[in-house]
Design a protein around this motif. Structure first.
Motif, PDB file in Angstrom:
ATOM      1  N   PRO B   8      41.437  19.633  62.282  1.00  0.00           N
ATOM      2  CA  PRO B   8      40.430  18.567  61.963  1.00  0.00           C
ATOM      3  C   PRO B   8      40.936  17.279  62.981  1.00  0.00           C
ATOM      4  O   PRO B   8      42.059  16.994  63.392  1.00  0.00           O
ATOM      5  CB  PRO B   8      41.131  18.077  60.613  1.00  0.00           C
ATOM      6  N   GLY B  10      41.154  14.020  63.417  1.00  0.00           N
ATOM      7  CA  GLY B  10      41.862  12.930  63.605  1.00  0.00           C
ATOM      8  C   GLY B  10      43.435  13.162  63.133  1.00  0.00           C
ATOM      9  O   GLY B  10      44.334  12.386  63.167  1.00  0.00           O
ATOM     10  N   LEU B  11      43.678  14.403  63.121  1.00  0.00           N
ATOM     11  CA  LEU B  11      45.188  14.837  62.553  1.00  0.00           C
ATOM     12  C   LEU B  11      46.289  14.358  63.848  1.00  0.00           C
ATOM     13  O   LEU B  11      47.299  14.173  63.702  1.00  0.00           O
ATOM     14  CB  LEU B  11      45.317  16.284  62.167  1.00  0.00           C
ATOM     15  N   LEU B  14      48.196  11.120  63.491  1.00  0.00           N
ATOM     16  CA  LEU B  14      49.184  10.942  62.456  1.00  0.00           C
ATOM     17  C   LEU B  14      50.636  11.158  63.209  1.00  0.00           C
ATOM     18  O   LEU B  14      50.802  11.914  63.985  1.00  0.00           O
ATOM     19  CB  LEU B  14      49.143  12.266  61.385  1.00  0.00           C
ATOM     20  N   PHE B  36      48.698  22.594  63.637  1.00  0.00           N
ATOM     21  CA  PHE B  36      47.781  21.502  62.914  1.00  0.00           C
ATOM     22  C   PHE B  36      47.046  20.435  63.906  1.00  0.00           C
ATOM     23  O   PHE B  36      46.122  20.029  63.419  1.00  0.00           O
ATOM     24  CB  PHE B  36      48.209  21.082  61.762  1.00  0.00           C
ATOM     25  N   ALA B 123      52.731  28.012  56.227  1.00  0.00           N
ATOM     26  CA  ALA B 123      51.987  26.682  56.783  1.00  0.00           C
ATOM     27  C   ALA B 123      51.115  26.212  55.889  1.00  0.00           C
ATOM     28  O   ALA B 123      50.737  25.140  56.032  1.00  0.00           O
ATOM     29  CB  ALA B 123      51.415  27.498  57.990  1.00  0.00           C
ATOM     30  N   GLU B 124      50.432  27.272  55.253  1.00  0.00           N
ATOM     31  CA  GLU B 124      49.385  26.601  54.272  1.00  0.00           C
ATOM     32  C   GLU B 124      49.736  25.700  53.378  1.00  0.00           C
ATOM     33  O   GLU B 124      49.149  24.703  52.828  1.00  0.00           O
ATOM     34  CB  GLU B 124      48.794  27.963  53.550  1.00  0.00           C
ATOM     35  N   TYR B 127      50.176  22.424  55.054  1.00  0.00           N
ATOM     36  CA  TYR B 127      49.001  21.799  55.133  1.00  0.00           C
ATOM     37  C   TYR B 127      48.394  21.150  53.881  1.00  0.00           C
ATOM     38  O   TYR B 127      47.768  20.127  53.753  1.00  0.00           O
ATOM     39  CB  TYR B 127      48.088  22.810  55.994  1.00  0.00           C
ATOM     40  N   GLN B 131      46.952  17.457  53.182  1.00  0.00           N
ATOM     41  CA  GLN B 131      45.761  17.438  52.392  1.00  0.00           C
ATOM     42  C   GLN B 131      45.749  16.435  51.322  1.00  0.00           C
ATOM     43  O   GLN B 131      44.799  15.538  51.166  1.00  0.00           O
ATOM     44  CB  GLN B 131      45.209  18.652  52.132  1.00  0.00           C
ATOM     45  N   VAL B 134      46.529  12.720  52.226  1.00  0.00           N
ATOM     46  CA  VAL B 134      45.370  12.451  53.028  1.00  0.00           C
ATOM     47  C   VAL B 134      43.983  11.968  51.958  1.00  0.00           C
ATOM     48  O   VAL B 134      43.512  10.941  51.725  1.00  0.00           O
ATOM     49  CB  VAL B 134      44.890  12.880  54.134  1.00  0.00           C
ATOM     50  N   ASN B 135      43.864  13.264  51.335  1.00  0.00           N
ATOM     51  CA  ASN B 135      42.688  13.103  50.479  1.00  0.00           C
ATOM     52  C   ASN B 135      42.756  12.735  49.088  1.00  0.00           C
ATOM     53  O   ASN B 135      41.802  12.102  48.565  1.00  0.00           O
ATOM     54  CB  ASN B 135      42.178  14.766  50.390  1.00  0.00           C
ATOM     55  N   PRO B 137      45.391  10.402  47.845  1.00  0.00           N
ATOM     56  CA  PRO B 137      46.740   9.804  47.790  1.00  0.00           C
ATOM     57  C   PRO B 137      47.129   9.197  46.363  1.00  0.00           C
ATOM     58  O   PRO B 137      46.102   8.687  45.575  1.00  0.00           O
ATOM     59  CB  PRO B 137      46.536   8.529  48.815  1.00  0.00           C
TER      60      PRO B 137
END
Lengths: 149, 171
Positions: B8, B10-11, B14, B36, B123-124, B127, B131, B134-135, B137
């Motif tokens: 993605p 925009g990551l 961060l 990522f 890792a998942e 992430y 997510q 960000v998505n 909050p």
């Protein structure tokens, strides 16, 4: 809002990104043996101290911290059985009260089992001896401290 | 929708701080974040160093170990959620710890942790926590006994009356 900062909602993880993450961890793989050896060496040294000074004081607290770290690291270093045995050890000696009641021989058996896993290259509980050993240690710990939630 | 294989976009904006007394674990987390597309990663080996980073830099997310010396990660969370003491009381915090017991998850939530991830982590999983932050909050709440992200995350937005008699939503 972080959503605005990153330009919108984050999408679901895609397979390629996860493969890249696994590859990034794979790049560190060459270090895993040495890192695991360092952690287990630390655990054994603390156990030697605990054998002479007991596990009720600072030595016991340090031993718990080290076991707790190994619980988090074992699987990462490709020894899931070490995570399992270290979790059992952590459960046995987490609090000062538990350390006061914990048989040193049982603590020592956990440390020995972790070393044996490395020596015998037993990485997970598909190995019948490793599985039996882990189950036996867990059973003894549960008898002493009970199930924990 | 991102193209297969891409990260993605925009990551890379961060800025993430990682506090863990184990250097190898910090390196592993940094490597996964790099995969990522997150390269602005600040590392601290203890709470004091973490606070220095948080005072000096505009960090977006903190990834924090629990069991550390001389001050543990839970104390760091409590300090950060103290509006009088904290340089960033609203900072999203992921507690990354070998503790896996439900009682520990509750303790961390009650201290003001945003997300909880158990070591060894995939890792998942990491992430997924980013997510969520960000998505979806968590709104912050302040009551007489708690300041931090709302500990209730509902599948759909709650439409009924506020039942906390002393709640004051902050975001």
């Amino acid at each position: 809002m972080l959503k605005a900062k990153v330009g919108g909602a984050l999408p679901a993880a895609n397979e390629a990104m996860m493969q890249r993450a696994e590859a990034a961890i794979g790049d560190l793989r060459q270090n895993f043996k040495a890192w695991l050896e360092e952690e287990v060496g630390k655990l054994e040294a603390l156990m030697r101290t605990a054998r002479t000074s007991g596990i009720e004081g600072e030595a016991g607290e340090a031993l718990f911290t080290c076991a707790h770290d190994l619980r988090g690291l074992g699987s990462t270093y490709e020894f899931p059985i070490i995570t399992r045995i270290a979790a059992s050890l952590s459960k046995l000696i987490e609090t000062p009260e538990q350390r006061a009641a914990a048989p040193v021989a049982l603590v020592d058996a956990h440390v020995g089992a972790i070393r044996a896993a490395i020596l015998q290259n037993v990485r997970n509980d598909t190995d019948p001896i490793g599985k039996a050993l882990a189950e036996e240690l867990e059973t003894r710990v549960t008898k002493l401290v009970g199930e924990r939630s | 929708m991102i193209a297969n294989g891409a990260t993605p976009d925009g990551l890379d904006k961060l800025r993430i701080a990682v506090v863990d007394d184990n250097a190898a674990m910090r390196g592993i987390v940094r490597s996964v974040l790099g995969a990522f597309g997150i390269t602005q990663v600040y590392e601290a080996a203890d709470v004091e160093a973490a606070l220095q980073i948080l005072r000096a830099e505009k960090i977006d997310v903190l990834i924090c170990d629990w069991k550390m010396k001389p001050v543990d990660g839970l104390s760091l969370v409590r300090t950060l959620r103290d509006p009088e003491e904290s340089p960033c009381p609203l900072l999203p915090i992921i507690m990354l710890t070998a503790y896996a017991e439900p009682s520990k998850v509750k303790e961390a939530r009650d201290a003001g942790v945003t997300e909880f991830l158990v070591k060894p982590f995939a890792a998942e999983g990491l992430y997924g926590r980013l997510q969520m932050i960000v998505n979806r909050p968590r709104p912050f709440v302040r009551t007489k006994v708690f300041f931090g992200p709302d500990r209730r995350r509902l599948a759909s937005g709650y439409q009924g009356p506020e039942r906390r008699d002393d709640a004051a939503p902050l975001s």
